[in-house]
Enzyme design. Structure first.
Site, short mmCIF file in Angstrom:
data_model
loop_
_atom_site.label_atom_id
_atom_site.label_comp_id
_atom_site.label_asym_id
_atom_site.label_seq_id
_atom_site.Cartn_x
_atom_site.Cartn_y
_atom_site.Cartn_z
N GLU A 1 0.86 -1.20 0.00
CA GLU A 1 0.00 0.00 0.00
C GLU A 1 0.89 1.24 0.00
OE1 GLU A 1 -3.34 -0.16 2.72
OE2 GLU A 1 -3.51 2.04 2.64
N LYS B 1 -7.49 -1.33 11.18
CA LYS B 1 -6.85 -1.69 9.91
C LYS B 1 -5.62 -0.80 9.70
CE LYS B 1 -6.23 -1.73 5.25
NZ LYS B 1 -5.36 -0.86 4.44
N ASP C 1 4.55 -14.32 11.59
CA ASP C 1 3.25 -14.77 11.11
C ASP C 1 2.21 -13.67 11.33
OD1 ASP C 1 0.77 -15.95 10.79
OD2 ASP C 1 1.28 -17.79 11.84
N HIS D 1 -2.86 10.06 0.01
CA HIS D 1 -3.07 8.76 -0.62
C HIS D 1 -2.95 8.86 -2.12
CE1 HIS D 1 -5.13 5.32 1.65
NE2 HIS D 1 -4.18 5.83 2.38
C1 MEV Z 1 -5.91 2.92 4.95
O1 MEV Z 1 -5.16 1.81 4.56
C2 MEV Z 1 -5.96 3.03 6.45
C3 MEV Z 1 -6.84 4.16 7.00
O2 MEV Z 1 -8.16 4.00 6.48
C4 MEV Z 1 -6.81 4.00 8.50
C5 MEV Z 1 -7.78 4.90 9.22
O3 MEV Z 1 -8.83 5.29 8.63
O4 MEV Z 1 -7.51 5.18 10.40
C6 MEV Z 1 -6.34 5.48 6.55
#
Ligand code: MEV
Length: 457
Positions: free
Chosen positions: A101, A297, A313, A410
């Site tokens: 990513e 995430k 792992d 991003h």
């Molecule tokens: C993207 O990979 C992760 C985010 O969505 C985490 C978040 O929203 O805190 C930017």
């Protein structure tokens, strides 16, 4: 191969085979690729070339990688990047991250630099205990079984001493063994619950070998117990396996500064407003599962990338982290924030059952290099590094979310992916980078811009 599928010519259609292939795992790597390209690709020559292109030039390395898995055809590349300037407990690390990513390494690096001048990350180990169970069924009076267990507990422990002695020499081993009565949840269901310290190893094989031996010994003890009736002598071992839920193998990483030190002119808000908005975002992650999932995430973007780079792992780490996030019955964000007496304190507490010796850590050439880069840490220091990168990543994400929004950063990173997709040449890439500095980036806008350049020429 005597399967009719295998008689097709390379130019055969891409109609998927309808007859299952037999003995696939016994084929050589080349034969496996031949089977695949013949049956699943319209341009079999191109597919064959592509598979082979990613083989490692060094045959010995390729053999090692092939043997990590089964039915291996080729390698699947991910970038290995680094985050420099990660100050953890006054030690400066350059942290390896394997991740696809685009914005994750950049966001971690930005957060690491931010905290570098504010004392860095302070990390501490909160426990190192790992667990595993022999799950078994036994029908009888639980107290009778408990008494038998008490009588033979020592014998059970001795029965695994050949497996545990090396780990004991390193300061670990089996810490305790208990009988757990779960008959209220499932008729006849008990566990032998083992607690372990596996030192610098992740320890899965060690724990599983100990548990399987314990299961056999325990069954024999029960079968041979003269005071038991015939039906009490029957015991079924359902399974013997470590648990990936390790809340007592846990680490905390914290960053802290005064509110004024959060000040950043690009935020378009005061440091106090930023801190409060940030804290609100963390509170939302605690009360709303849909946000909590995305929040975590982001944390695992940082954690997984280091876990993978160091040959650990990541599925085990993720499974445990998410179970821990739901430990009180509701799934919540894993990080915590406190604003008190003019100070901003942000922390992450996370279970991490990882190792720095054994398994892939010493076999995968890149994992070895990554661990060298980290100064050959023990498991405890590695846990501190991993948790700190989780915290860095979370700080970076939430800071963007409550200020400029996430898309700006991003899409800037994603621009390269779009340009690659459009097969832009060097000159086009350079011009696009300049042009999109202040323009909204989308696949459409980039495609139109590149088409415009190409038409103009
Ligand atoms: C993207 O990979 C992760 C985010 O969505 C985490 C978040 O929203 O805190 C930017």
């Amino acid at each position: 191969m005597n399967n009719e599928l295998n008689t097709k010519t390379p130019s055969a259609s891409v109609q998927m085979p309808t007859i299952p292939v037999k003995g696939f795992s016994k084929l050589s790597k080349i034969e496996k690729i031949d089977f695949l390209v013949r049956n699943y690709f319209s341009n079999s020559d191109a597919a064959r070339i592509q598979f082979k292109k990613f083989w490692h030039a060094d045959e010995a390395i390729q053999r090692t990688i092939d043997e990590f898995s089964e039915n291996t055809l080729t390698n699947f590349s991910f970038p290995l990047g680094v985050v420099p300037n990660v100050l953890i407990n006054n030690k400066l690390y350059c942290v390896p991250m394997a991740i696809e990513e685009s914005s994750v390494v950049a966001a971690s690096a930005k957060a690491a630099n931010f905290w570098l001048t504010r004392g860095g990350f302070k990390a501490e180990i909160l426990g190192l205990k790992k667990v595993g169970q022999v799950h078994f069924i036994w029908n009888g009076e639980p107290l009778k079984l408990q008494n038998l267990f008490n009588k033979y507990k020592n014998e059970l422990i001795v029965s695994v001493s050949s497996l545990t002695s090396n780990m004991e020499k390193r300061g670990g081993g089996m810490l305790d063994l208990r009988l757990v009565d779960r008959t209220h949840d499932e008729p006849g269901y008990f566990q032998l619950l083992g607690e372990f310290n596996t030192c610098d190893a992740m320890g899965a094989n060690f724990i599983n070998s100990v548990l399987e031996t314990l299961g056999r010994t325990w069954k024999n003890i029960v079968m041979g117990e003269v005071s038991f009736t015939d039906s009490e002598k029957e015991l079924q071992v359902v399974m013997a396996i470590l648990s990936n839920y390790t809340p007592e193998c846990r680490v905390r990483s914290t960053v802290e500064c005064s509110i004024e030190e959060l000040n950043d002119p690009s935020f378009e808000m005061s440091a106090q407003e930023f801190a409060e908005k940030f804290a609100r975002a963390i509170r939302i992650s605690k009360i709303d599962v849909t946000r909590a999932t995305t929040h975590n995430k982001g944390i695992f973007n940082g954690i997984d990338a280091v876990v993978i780079a160091t040959g650990n792992d990541f599925r085990a780490v993720e499974a445990c982290g998410h179970a821990y996030a739901a430990r009180d019955g509701q799934y919540r964000g894993l990080s915590d924030v406190e604003i008190k007496d003019g100070r901003f304190r942000f922390s992450l507490e996370v279970p991490l059952a990882i190792g720095s010796v054994g398994g892939l850590t010493s076999l995968h050439p890149m994992a070895k290099l990554s661990l060298d880069m980290l100064g050959r840490p023990g498991a405890e220091d590695l846990m501190k590094v991993v948790a700190s990168l989780g915290l860095a990543q979370n700080f970076g994400a939430v800071r963007s979310l409550v200020t400029s929004g996430i898309q700006k950063g991003h899409m800037k990173m994603h621009l390269m992916n779009i340009l690659n997709h459009l097969e832009a040449n060097e000159a086009e890439r350079e011009r696009a980078k300049v042009y999109f500095e202040n323009e909204v980036i989308s696949f459409k806008s980039v495609r139109e811009y590149i088409a415009g350049l190409r038409n103009y020429v």
